[in-house]
Design a protein around this motif. Structure first.
Motif, PDB file in Angstrom:
ATOM      1  N   ARG A   1      42.025 -23.961 -93.759  1.00 40.29           N
ATOM      2  CA  ARG A   1      40.665 -23.439 -93.727  1.00 40.29           C
ATOM      3  C   ARG A   1      40.668 -21.921 -93.857  1.00 40.29           C
ATOM      4  O   ARG A   1      41.645 -21.259 -93.489  1.00 40.29           O
ATOM      5  N   THR A   2      39.579 -21.394 -94.369  1.00 47.37           N
ATOM      6  CA  THR A   2      39.432 -19.955 -94.534  1.00 47.37           C
ATOM      7  C   THR A   2      38.286 -19.466 -93.668  1.00 47.37           C
ATOM      8  O   THR A   2      37.202 -20.051 -93.657  1.00 47.37           O
TER       9      THR A   2
ATOM     10  N   THR B   1      43.458 -19.018 -92.825  1.00 49.84           N
ATOM     11  CA  THR B   1      43.530 -17.821 -93.663  1.00 49.84           C
ATOM     12  C   THR B   1      42.340 -16.953 -93.261  1.00 49.84           C
ATOM     13  O   THR B   1      41.199 -17.413 -93.274  1.00 49.84           O
TER      14      THR B   1
ATOM     15  N   ALA C   1      39.253 -16.881-102.044  1.00 52.23           N
ATOM     16  CA  ALA C   1      38.912 -18.277-101.709  1.00 52.23           C
ATOM     17  C   ALA C   1      37.927 -18.800-102.744  1.00 52.23           C
ATOM     18  O   ALA C   1      36.703 -18.783-102.511  1.00 52.23           O
TER      19      ALA C   1
ATOM     20  N   VAL D   1      34.431 -19.965 -98.180  1.00 53.16           N
ATOM     21  CA  VAL D   1      35.004 -19.890 -96.834  1.00 53.16           C
ATOM     22  C   VAL D   1      34.317 -20.917 -95.943  1.00 53.16           C
ATOM     23  O   VAL D   1      33.124 -21.180 -96.056  1.00 53.16           O
TER      24      VAL D   1
END
Length: 342
Positions: free
Chosen positions: A156-157, A181, A219, A223
């Motif tokens: 996951r961001t 991240t 990304a 996100v």
């Protein structure tokens, strides 16, 4: 004992150093010898009030966060807690005599958490408001985990707006501990350096760079979670970078009472806007937040100080007004009142 209190709302100079009787813990309560008191924006906002000059009765001891040693317990509390190092959270909320800007604070036992021997009193006093707020922000995303820890945010961001602030720093540290991240935005190279020291993978200077373009380059699919400090200013950017089923967790107002949202741009990804206020957050979340923050401390995953992107600013108890003023003036870092030796 020495304590700081205010009996009228207003500027920092309403804070007065007084001598109070030693408090005694009642049923379900503990008395903590306070070593450090943490100062947060919520503390000066409560002190200022919505109408400065309003009488406060009984007088309020400020500051929600702190750390110290349990030195007495009330009826129904395990006596084994006596002598334990602890950190305090929401000490002053709805308790005029409970704030941590005093030598001894009496609070319900549920408002203290163990402070490991490898964690300083400075760290303990920096945990409550920033780290619990950050935990709530990071666990409100659709299909996302409701707990944090190693691997919980893998794949996951997370975008943290204002990574040099106290909550921003906490969100970066907790997200990295959970293997996300982490992208963050800052307003200067100096603040960018602090955010990088906190553990951010990518730092974007929003005054020099196109935030939406930079985030999408990092990304491409968006996100998953945005920890938002400036919703009115950033609503358009957030809508441009949110991933499907993503969430924008708003924990501050950036001085604006209203904001505009691009409805269609947020409807398509089924985005969620989640407003976060620690004091009224669901009771079901609190045990998870406390357990995870405590686990991060135990694991050594939470750091403070300039090497962790969070400079420390120490004041003696008698300079509580100066400490409040520093936070009100948005000093970068963590402000602490030194009440007992470390």
């Amino acid at each position: 004992m020495r304590a700081v209190e205010y009996s009228v709302t207003g500027e920092p100079d309403v804070l007065t150093l007084v001598d109070r009787p030693m408090p005694e813990p009642g049923p379900g309560e503990v008395r903590v010898r306070v070593h450090r008191s943490g100062v947060n924006p919520t503390d000066w906002k409560s002190r200022r009030g919505s109408e400065p000059g309003t009488p406060v009765h009984p007088a309020q001891v400020p500051n929600q966060d702190g750390s110290g040693v349990v030195d007495a317990v009330g009826q129904g509390v395990d006596t084994a807690l006596t002598g334990r190092r602890v950190w305090l959270w929401e000490a002053a909320y709805q308790r005029p005599s409970g704030g941590t800007a005093q030598e001894y604070a009496v609070v319900p036992v549920r408002h203290v958490a163990p402070l490991p021997d490898n964690a300083s009193y400075d760290l303990g006093a920096a945990l409550g408001v920033p780290f619990l707020t950050a935990h709530r922000c990071l666990t409100v995303t659709e299909n996302g985990p409701d707990r944090l820890g190693p691997g919980r945010l893998a794949g996951r961001t997370v975008l943290v707006a204002g990574g040099a602030g106290a909550v921003g720093n906490a969100a970066i540290q907790l997200a990295r501990w959970s293997d996300a991240t982490v992208i963050t935005t800052v307003s200067s190279p100096e603040k960018g350096n602090l955010a990088a020291l906190a553990g951010a993978d990518h730092v974007i200077d929003y005054k020099q760079q196109d935030v939406a373009a930079e985030v999408r380059a990092i990304a491409p699919h968006g996100v998953n979670t945005i920890v938002e400090v400036s919703p009115a200013a950033n609503a358009g950017i957030d809508a441009a970078v949110i991933a499907p089923d993503g969430a924008v967790a708003v924990y501050a107002t950036d001085g604006g009472a209203t904001m505009e949202l691009p409805v269609r741009a947020l409807m398509v990804p089924n985005a969620r806007w989640q407003f976060v206020l620690l004091y009224t957050a669901p009771d079901s979340w609190r045990p998870r937040g406390l357990a995870d923050v405590s686990a991060a401390v135990e694991a050594g995953a939470i750091r403070i100080g300039p090497e962790a992107g969070l400079p420390l600013h120490h004041y003696p108890l008698e300079q509580a007004a100066e400490a409040h003023a520093a936070v009100e003036q948005s000093i970068v870092g963590k402000v602490l009142l030194d009440i007992a030796p470390a």
